[in-house]
Design an enzyme around this catalytic site. Structure first.
Site, PDB file in Angstrom:
ATOM      1  N   GLU A   1       3.265 -60.353 -61.779  1.00 51.88           N
ATOM      2  CA  GLU A   1       4.107 -60.242 -62.975  1.00 51.88           C
ATOM      3  C   GLU A   1       4.883 -61.544 -63.222  1.00 51.88           C
ATOM      4  OE1 GLU A   1       6.419 -56.612 -63.068  1.00 51.88           O
ATOM      5  OE2 GLU A   1       4.603 -55.368 -63.067  1.00 51.88           O
TER       6      GLU A   1
ATOM      7  N   GLU B   1      -1.705 -52.261 -61.270  1.00 52.11           N
ATOM      8  CA  GLU B   1      -0.552 -51.353 -61.283  1.00 52.11           C
ATOM      9  C   GLU B   1      -0.719 -50.427 -62.483  1.00 52.11           C
ATOM     10  OE1 GLU B   1       3.469 -52.818 -60.816  1.00 52.11           O
ATOM     11  OE2 GLU B   1       2.824 -54.417 -59.451  1.00 52.11           O
TER      12      GLU B   1
END
Length: 520
Positions: free
Chosen positions: A199, A324
């Site tokens: 991220e 995810e």
């Protein structure tokens, strides 16, 4: 198979084509096509995620010495046995956001000498680093699973990452290798899967796409292969439908510098990151409907990113990894909000089955995925309370779907009836199919409608079968869940609603159910 033809069939298989007329709304004509023998549903679509977050590692996989449960060292073996049963193909560690604050060298060597650290992302808790690289790789060995490591790009250095790779994968007489041997592992671990950051658009450094791609190329340059270990270098990809991030990565990073590109996409019942995300339990039908509507967006998002990747990688050499995904609700009342502990209902199992069907139907590009997370966090497979342990409804879906691992993809054609509520509608039915190495055909079906059964009339051209068996997960309510006092409220049962009808298959699919049928 041409890309256009595959995508058209995929959308149909997910029930996204035009609905049937109202008079036919509860009967579905479904065809399972022979497919392309080269198109395989990667087992890695069923990967799991274990971040240093809440009680996933400490109090989950890794328990106190005095806890009265089966253990190997401090690894909890009843959890290991449960995950071995569903053949977890890969396990991602140490994060998540935690990865970009984790310094691997603090987690090797004698446990008593390892420095403590604050987990600033998740609860501001103090960790003693007793669970580190060797412990994780021992866990992977017990599970028989592929380790997937996330390197620290946000607060780490190229040298730190490169040293970790040498420590794990080299067999030369270097200081890193000498240290590994001193710490008890003479042979190289041969870890191939490496995420270069996590991220990076957010908790991994708040980088722009252009900046990250420059950083990635620098790190990837020093991510070396070693004899017997060819690295799978994985790019920190987009948040949700951020097309610019994927476009920039695919445009700026040479294909030979990346094996995979990630995507993170969570399902929030309310659709909002601010205020309430939605209830884990005790929700009504409207919130259930909203959750399923939001979850079905995964198909459009994967389609969007896959199309961008196709522009730069027409041969589909770069894998899309949805590493995810899952439902994210408000935490259970009275628990630490930084631990992300939530219950797991039949609704969440229906979402899991739907999402895995989407990934299966995009198996030309999606080569891996990781449910967030394995133990005690978000959409967990297993929940624990000291000595007690339960398997969640989502666990049972992975048990059902393991038959698709590394099987030949079989495209499907059908038009789904609508599930309608409050003037909105979503497809009631989604499905995927595959043929395993022994020739058995498996069809996974999800009926999202909580009230109405579906009748399927299924044609299987080119498939000869004599027997039909199946298993089902359902319950009286979409909000039902397992408790530590009643851990088997929801469990798999034999499915008898599928019958051979000539050379076809007749199926009655109950409301709010996940079913997998096997044809032999």
């Amino acid at each position: 198979m041409p890309t256009f033809s595959f995508r058209r069939l995929t959308l149909a298989a997910l029930g996204l084509a035009a609905p049937l007329a109202a008079a036919q709304a509860q009967t579905v004509q479904l065809t399972v096509q022979p497919g392309d023998s080269k198109l395989i549903v990667s087992k890695h679509i069923q990967g799991q995620f274990a971040e240093h977050l809440g009680r996933c590692i400490y109090g989950g996989f890794w328990v106190e010495p005095g806890l009265n449960v089966p253990k190997q060292g401090r690894i909890r073996m009843d959890i290991v046995d449960a995950l071995k049963k569903i053949h977890v193909p890969n396990l991602r560690w140490p994060g998540g956001c935690f990865a970009d604050t984790y310094h691997w060298h603090d987690g090797v060597g004698p446990a008593a000498q390892r420095p403590k650290m604050l987990n600033l992302w998740w609860g501001n808790t103090l960790e003693d680093n007793s669970f580190g690289t060797h412990e994780f790789l021992e866990l992977c060995g017990l599970l028989g699973t592929e380790p997937y490591l996330a390197a620290n790009v946000g607060s780490g250095t190229v040298q730190e990452m490169s040293n970790w790779m040498e420590y794990l994968n080299s067999d030369e007489d270097t200081p890193m290798v000498q240290e590994r041997k001193k710490n008890g592992h003479a042979e190289p671990y041969k870890v191939a899967w490496w995420g270069i950051g996590n991220e990076s658009w957010g908790c991994g450094g708040n980088m722009t796409a252009d900046y990250y791609t420059s950083v990635y190329k620098r790190y990837a340059t020093f991510a070396h292969d070693y004899p017997g270990t060819r690295l799978k270098r994985i790019v920190s990809g987009a948040n949700g439908d951020d097309a610019n991030w994927t476009e920039t990565c695919m445009k700026n990073i040479p294909l030979n510098q990346m094996w995979g590109l990630t995507l993170h996409q969570y399902t929030l019942p309310t659709g909002s990151w601010t205020g309430s995300k939605g209830k884990a339990t005790g929700f009504g039908e409207q919130e259930y409907f909203n959750t399923m509507r939001n979850g079905l967006k995964m198909d459009a998002i994967v389609t969007k990113h896959a199309a961008i990747m196709d522009k730069y990688d027409k041969d589909k050499k770069v894998a899309l990894l949805v590493d995810e995904w899952g439902i994210w609700t408000d935490v259970e009342p009275g628990t630490n909000p930084g631990f992300l502990y939530q219950q797991n209902t039949l609704r969440d199992a229906l979402l899991a089955g739907t999402t895995l069907n989407i990934f299966n139907n995009h198996c030309d590009r999606v080569k891996g995925a990781n449910l967030a997370q394995a133990i005690n966090v978000l959409q967990a497979l297993v929940l624990t309370d000291k000595e007690k342990m339960l398997l969640t409804p989502t666990y049972h879906v992975f048990d059902l779907y393991q038959v698709h691992q590394d099987a030949q993809y079989l495209p499907m054609q059908f038009q789904s009836p609508d599930y309608t509520l409050g003037g909105e509608k979503i497809p009631a039915l989604n499905a995927s199919a595959s043929k395993d190495k022994n020739g058995a055909v498996h069809i996974s079906l999800v009926n999202l409608d909580p009230k109405n059964a579906l009748t399927l009339e299924t044609a299987l051209p080119g498939v000869s079968f004599k027997t039909v068996t199946g298993r089902i997960l359902t319950s009286a309510s979409v909000s039902d869940y397992n408790t530590f006092d009643k851990p088997n409220n929801l469990k798999l049962a034999a499915f008898t609603g599928a019958k051979k009808k000539g050379d076809k298959l007749a199926i009655t699919l109950p409301p709010k159910s996940v079913v997998v049928v096997e044809l032999k």
